[in-house]
Design an enzyme around this catalytic site. Structure first.
Site, PDB file in Angstrom:
ATOM      1  N   GLY A 216      12.329  53.378 -76.594  1.00  9.54           N
ATOM      2  CA  GLY A 216      11.654  54.398 -75.797  1.00  9.54           C
ATOM      3  C   GLY A 216      10.614  53.826 -74.861  1.00  9.54           C
ATOM      4  N   GLY A 217      10.783  52.574 -74.481  1.00 15.94           N
ATOM      5  CA  GLY A 217       9.870  51.964 -73.502  1.00 15.94           C
ATOM      6  C   GLY A 217       8.504  51.614 -74.077  1.00 15.94           C
TER       7      GLY A 217
ATOM      8  N   HIS B 141      20.864  49.275 -63.574  1.00 15.18           N
ATOM      9  CA  HIS B 141      21.202  49.320 -64.997  1.00 15.18           C
ATOM     10  C   HIS B 141      22.724  49.417 -65.107  1.00 15.18           C
ATOM     11  CE1 HIS B 141      20.562  50.768 -69.269  1.00 15.18           C
ATOM     12  NE2 HIS B 141      21.836  51.021 -69.054  1.00 15.18           N
TER      13      HIS B 141
ATOM     14  N   VAL C 270      25.091  59.181 -74.953  1.00 13.95           N
ATOM     15  CA  VAL C 270      25.229  60.435 -74.203  1.00 13.95           C
ATOM     16  C   VAL C 270      26.315  60.295 -73.129  1.00 13.95           C
ATOM     17  CG1 VAL C 270      24.022  61.966 -72.588  1.00 13.95           C
ATOM     18  CG2 VAL C 270      22.814  61.096 -74.599  1.00 13.95           C
TER      19      VAL C 270
ATOM     20  N   LYS D  91      11.461  37.118 -68.333  1.00 15.33           N
ATOM     21  CA  LYS D  91      11.336  37.302 -66.887  1.00 15.33           C
ATOM     22  C   LYS D  91      11.412  38.791 -66.562  1.00 15.33           C
ATOM     23  CE  LYS D  91      11.286  35.799 -62.633  1.00 15.33           C
ATOM     24  NZ  LYS D  91      10.018  35.210 -62.174  1.00 15.33           N
TER      25      LYS D  91
ATOM     26  N   ARG E  87      25.333  52.823 -81.376  1.00 18.79           N
ATOM     27  CA  ARG E  87      25.741  54.212 -81.618  1.00 18.79           C
ATOM     28  C   ARG E  87      26.541  54.711 -80.426  1.00 18.79           C
ATOM     29  NH1 ARG E  87      22.545  56.224 -77.652  1.00 18.79           N
ATOM     30  NH2 ARG E  87      20.563  55.153 -77.394  1.00 18.79           N
TER      31      ARG E  87
HETATM   32  P1  ADP Z   1      13.550  50.328 -74.870  1.00 14.73           P
HETATM   33  O1  ADP Z   1      14.358  49.945 -76.058  1.00 14.73           O
HETATM   34  O2  ADP Z   1      12.107  50.565 -75.179  1.00 14.73           O
HETATM   35  O3  ADP Z   1      14.165  51.429 -74.053  1.00 14.73           O
HETATM   36  P2  ADP Z   1      14.582  48.303 -73.018  1.00 14.73           P
HETATM   37  O4  ADP Z   1      14.654  46.876 -73.381  1.00 14.73           O
HETATM   38  O5  ADP Z   1      15.857  49.064 -72.989  1.00 14.73           O
HETATM   39  O6  ADP Z   1      13.487  49.018 -73.968  1.00 14.73           O
HETATM   40  O7  ADP Z   1      13.849  48.447 -71.635  1.00 14.73           O
HETATM   41  C1  ADP Z   1      13.516  49.717 -71.127  1.00 14.73           C
HETATM   42  C2  ADP Z   1      13.379  49.659 -69.615  1.00 14.73           C
HETATM   43  O8  ADP Z   1      12.342  48.755 -69.236  1.00 14.73           O
HETATM   44  C3  ADP Z   1      14.608  49.133 -68.918  1.00 14.73           C
HETATM   45  O9  ADP Z   1      15.552  50.143 -68.683  1.00 14.73           O
HETATM   46  C4  ADP Z   1      14.007  48.584 -67.641  1.00 14.73           C
HETATM   47  O10 ADP Z   1      13.773  49.649 -66.746  1.00 14.73           O
HETATM   48  C5  ADP Z   1      12.684  48.035 -68.084  1.00 14.73           C
HETATM   49  N1  ADP Z   1      12.815  46.598 -68.405  1.00 14.73           N
HETATM   50  C6  ADP Z   1      12.964  46.039 -69.614  1.00 14.73           C
HETATM   51  N2  ADP Z   1      13.043  44.692 -69.537  1.00 14.73           N
HETATM   52  C7  ADP Z   1      12.952  44.385 -68.244  1.00 14.73           C
HETATM   53  C8  ADP Z   1      12.956  43.151 -67.495  1.00 14.73           C
HETATM   54  N3  ADP Z   1      13.068  41.961 -68.090  1.00 14.73           N
HETATM   55  N4  ADP Z   1      12.842  43.227 -66.148  1.00 14.73           N
HETATM   56  C9  ADP Z   1      12.723  44.426 -65.519  1.00 14.73           C
HETATM   57  N5  ADP Z   1      12.689  45.601 -66.148  1.00 14.73           N
HETATM   58  C10 ADP Z   1      12.789  45.594 -67.495  1.00 14.73           C
END
Ligand code: ADP
Length: 454
Positions: A164-165, A208, A295, A201, A292
């Site tokens: 969830g970010g 995405h 959606v 990085k 899983r």
């Molecule tokens: P969560 O499991 O909290 O959703 P994610 O690893 O899927 O975390 O990352 C969530 C969002 O954060 C990604 O969809 C992207 O928008 C941003 N993000 C994550 N890692 C990176 C990265 N290395 N560079 C740029 N954006 C990133």
């Protein structure tokens, strides 16, 4: 095959699972909260059992109540859907201890891929492209600074247990990084009970792109090609499509095959999605694996003809995958718009309440997955997604036209939904030309006047 499947979820995904189970000859048991007492999907289940009050923490997240509902109804399997307990390894373990098949991966595979650090290691071993950065958890600021020196700023600090970010910090210089390391670790410890963080990085202009995979208990794993989910708001996907446009077929196949290899190595059974960010030069970097059904699975079903939900039930029951990699071909293009009961003109405020009008679109290549009908009252307790509109057509241009027409037919009132926003998004130049990144919708919303009312 299972005799009776308990569905530990609600709404459109509960209905989607009921339909798949019924076709496989399985009975279904739905658990529901008091707030979902009038959920239309419950009428489609063979049995429905109330497991507590509206708040999820007192119902859909109560492992003890779900297990006792499964035991009293003699269910031999549990499908978790998405959200709630779907990626909860202890829940999968309790199911196993109680001799109930969890429809999804083993708790071991889930834990291995659910932790972002071990997942990154698995990816590297399978040749799946990953972000440059630390390979292990980082505690020491000097070590983080060293990693940043090697890979260059900007970097991002992420929580191993993240979701969830949360537990993420972008750092553009040394001070940011030292501060971000401490605050991300603290947030992660509070949110997930695991303060491990790592540094990688940070990509500025990314799309995405994700790969749908399926594995079975016999060591097989296939990919069902990719999807683009670049159109997001606050990390919530709004529009998804398959296949991801503008990806060179050779690069696409290489990335998809590496994703399937990763799951094969993890002895993964069930549906999984390997998520990537892609830069403008089509370099891919793995973000995480979702263990899983997602959606957006219908767009992949449309272009491959594979029923992902049915397939995941079959493999959980011990059957081998019914498709081999060479059987899976892409046909046409599919787009999904998530219909959320939210008012885009008022900061996407949720719109619970009575749905008086609900007329869904139809016609060739149009699919609506929803649990809603006129007379249904949307409870305030849960996610605001009330349905998904999916179109499939010969190519992307035709799919966009079909989506535009289908949105025009969809009538929902008096509650506000995201449909008028979708109509604008699919007509916008960045979408039409797939010249976009994950912040394009936010930029458009900031720049533009409010969306006209439906
Ligand atoms: P969560 O499991 O909290 O959703 P994610 O690893 O899927 O975390 O990352 C969530 C969002 O954060 C990604 O969809 C992207 O928008 C941003 N993000 C994550 N890692 C990176 C990265 N290395 N560079 C740029 N954006 C990133």
């Amino acid at each position: 095959m299972f005799e009776r499947i308990l569905i530990a979820n609600r709404g459109e995904i509960a209905l989607r699972i009921i339909r798949a189970a019924r076709e496989l000859g399985c009975e279904t048991v739905c658990v529901f909260s008091e707030a979902d007492r009038n959920g239309p999907w419950l009428e489609q289940a063979d049995q429905a059992i109330c497991i507590g009050p509206g708040p999820s923490a007192e119902s859909y997240l109560r492992i003890d109540r779900i297990i006792s509902a499964a035991e009293t109804s003699h269910a031999d399997a549990i499908h978790p859907g998405y959200g709630f307990l779907a990626e909860n390894a202890p829940f999968a373990e309790v199911c196993r201890d109680c001799n109930i098949e969890f429809i999804g991966p083993s708790p071991e595979a889930m834990a291995l891929l659910g932790d972002k650090i071990s997942c990154k290691r698995m990816a590297r071993e399978a040749g799946t492209p990953i972000f440059p950065g630390s390979e292990e958890a980082i505690e020491d600021p000097d070590e983080a600074l060293q990693v940043a020196r090697e890979i260059g700023f900007p970097v991002i600090v992420k929580a191993a247990a993240g979701g969830g970010g949360r537990g993420m910090r972008i750092a553009r210089n040394n001070d940011d990084l030292v501060e971000g390391l401490a605050s991300a670790a603290q947030e992660a410890a509070a949110a997930f009970g695991n303060g491990a963080v790592y540094v990688e990085k940070f990509l500025e202009h990314a799309r995405h792109v994700e790969v749908q995979c399926l594995g079975d208990k016999h060591g097989n794993a296939v990919h069902l090609y990719n999807r683009d989910c670049t159109s997001q708001r606050r990390h919530q996907k709004l529009i998804e499509e398959a296949p991801a446009p503008g990806v060179d077929p050779e690069i696409r196949d290489r990335v998809c095959e590496s994703a399937a290899a990763m799951l094969r190595n993890a002895r993964y059974s069930g549906a999984a999605t390997v998520e990537f960010l892609m830069d403008r030069d089509q370099h891919f970097y793995m973000l995480e694996v979702n263990t899983r059904v997602q959606v957006e699975h219908p767009v992949t079903e449309a272009v491959t003809g594979v029923d992902i939900v049915k397939e995941s039930i079959r493999v959980a029951a011990g059957a081998p995958l019914s498709v081999e990699q060479h059987d899976i071909e892409l046909r046409g293009h599919a787009i999904e718009c998530r219909v959320n009961a939210e008012d885009p003109d008022r900061g996407f405020m949720p719109q619970p309440g009575l749905v008086e009008q609900f007329a869904i679109p139809g016609g060739m290549g149009v699919r609506v997955d929803t649990h809603v009908r006129a007379g249904y009252r949307i409870p305030p307790n849960y996610d605001s997604m009330i349905g998904k509109l999916i179109v499939h057509a010969g190519d992307r241009t035709e799919a966009i036209a079909r989506m535009d027409s289908a949105i025009g037919e969809f009538q929902i009132g008096p509650i506000k939904t995201t449909l008028p926003l979708h109509k604008r998004l699919i007509a916008a130049a960045p979408f039409v030309e797939h010249d976009f990144d994950i912040h394009w919708v936010e930029r458009l919303l900031e720049d533009a006047a409010p969306v006209a009312a439906d």
